[in-house]
Design a protein around this motif. Structure first.
Motif, mmCIF file in Angstrom:
data_model
loop_
_atom_site.group_PDB
_atom_site.id
_atom_site.type_symbol
_atom_site.label_atom_id
_atom_site.label_comp_id
_atom_site.label_asym_id
_atom_site.label_seq_id
_atom_site.Cartn_x
_atom_site.Cartn_y
_atom_site.Cartn_z
ATOM 1 N N PRO A 109 0.820 -1.211 0.000
ATOM 2 C CA PRO A 109 0.000 0.000 0.000
ATOM 3 C C PRO A 109 0.859 1.268 0.000
ATOM 4 O O PRO A 109 1.977 1.275 0.536
ATOM 5 N N LEU A 110 0.324 2.320 -0.584
ATOM 6 C CA LEU A 110 1.048 3.594 -0.626
ATOM 7 C C LEU A 110 1.343 4.101 0.782
ATOM 8 O O LEU A 110 2.417 4.660 1.039
ATOM 9 N N SER A 111 0.421 3.888 1.718
ATOM 10 C CA SER A 111 0.629 4.366 3.086
ATOM 11 C C SER A 111 1.849 3.705 3.724
ATOM 12 O O SER A 111 2.579 4.341 4.499
ATOM 13 N N THR A 112 2.085 2.433 3.401
ATOM 14 C CA THR A 112 3.256 1.734 3.936
ATOM 15 C C THR A 112 4.538 2.298 3.357
ATOM 16 O O THR A 112 5.526 2.523 4.075
ATOM 17 N N LEU A 113 4.530 2.549 2.040
ATOM 18 C CA LEU A 113 5.713 3.127 1.402
ATOM 19 C C LEU A 113 5.971 4.543 1.900
ATOM 20 O O LEU A 113 7.124 4.942 2.063
ATOM 21 N N GLU A 114 4.917 5.288 2.154
ATOM 22 C CA GLU A 114 5.092 6.655 2.659
ATOM 23 C C GLU A 114 5.808 6.631 4.009
ATOM 24 O O GLU A 114 6.741 7.406 4.245
ATOM 25 N N GLU A 115 5.404 5.755 4.884
ATOM 26 C CA GLU A 115 6.027 5.662 6.200
ATOM 27 C C GLU A 115 7.485 5.219 6.094
ATOM 28 O O GLU A 115 8.354 5.709 6.804
ATOM 29 N N ARG A 116 7.749 4.279 5.163
ATOM 30 C CA ARG A 116 9.091 3.740 5.021
ATOM 31 C C ARG A 116 10.040 4.702 4.312
ATOM 32 O O ARG A 116 11.219 4.789 4.645
ATOM 33 N N TRP A 117 9.535 5.457 3.321
ATOM 34 C CA TRP A 117 10.408 6.255 2.460
ATOM 35 C C TRP A 117 10.410 7.746 2.749
ATOM 36 O O TRP A 117 11.220 8.479 2.202
#
Length: 220
Positions: free
Chosen positions: A136-144
């Motif tokens: 999910p985009l939300s997961t990538l946002e938190e990671r990146w």
């Protein structure tokens, strides 16, 4: 920091006391840059390499080295600092596996221009194409987010270092990345402008843990 003016001395330093980054003039007498690069590639823990080169000269090939940067002469503290920042960022670059028609390919986070949400998936856009991954985009946002990625819309996240231009048309903000224009939501507009004007796209990645101290050697 340790320094030397010849190839043999550089290799001896690296054998005795490995370093993380080597700064080397590509044309130092008795120290040919490409040959040094080949020699370094045979060292188990080879350093990242920064070549200093005459202005307008093509940078040397990286050969088997993982990361090579170059700095045009005359070398200034600002140019050298930029090269070091890029090298350090590359050394922590994440590799993402993407699949298409049974073929697995690998791309690096630093190659990604922007990301778009597609349900429980995210589409990664690079200069050469796009790839769908089941994250999910939300997961990538938190990671990146610590590495310069910023949400500009509920369905879009951009890599700030690749943003070329910000433009407001009819009261709506847009950003351009490598010829692609993306809409910024009204809700995110002010925050996006503040981050870009603060120079976040040029800043080194934010690291939550205590930063690692890198060993640097200067040749020539």
């Amino acid at each position: 920091m340790r320094t030397t003016r010849n190839r043999a001395g550089a290799l001896q330093i690296l054998r005795d006391d490995p370093v993380d980054l080597l700064v080397c003039d590509v044309s130092t007498p008795g120290l040919d840059g490409p040959h040094l690069a080949r020699a370094l590639a045979r060292i188990d823990r080879h350093p990242h390499l920064v070549f200093t080169v005459p202005a307008r000269q093509h940078p040397p090939r990286s050969f088997e080295l993982d990361s090579v940067e170059y700095v045009d002469k005359p070398v200034t503290a600002e140019r050298l600092a930029d090269a070091v920042r890029r090298t350090v960022a590359a050394s922590t670059d994440e590799t993402i596996a993407v699949e298409l028609a049974g073929v697995t390919r690998f791309i690096r986070r630093s190659q990604i221009l922007f990301v778009q949400a597609q349900g429980d998936y995210a589409r990664l856009h690079t200069a050469s194409g796009s790839h769908l991954i089941r994250v999910p985009l939300s997961t990538l946002e938190e990671r990146w987010e610590p590495y310069g990625f910023l949400r500009i819309h509920r369905s879009t996240m951009v890599a700030l270092p690749h943003v070329d231009e910000v433009r407001t048309v009819g009261g709506r903000m847009r950003v351009r990345l490598r010829g692609r224009t993306l809409q910024v939501s009204r809700r995110q507009g002010r925050h996006v402008r503040e981050v870009l004007l603060a120079g976040a796209g040029e800043a080194p990645p934010r690291v939550e843990a205590r930063p690692q101290q890198h060993r640097v050697a200067d040749v020539g």
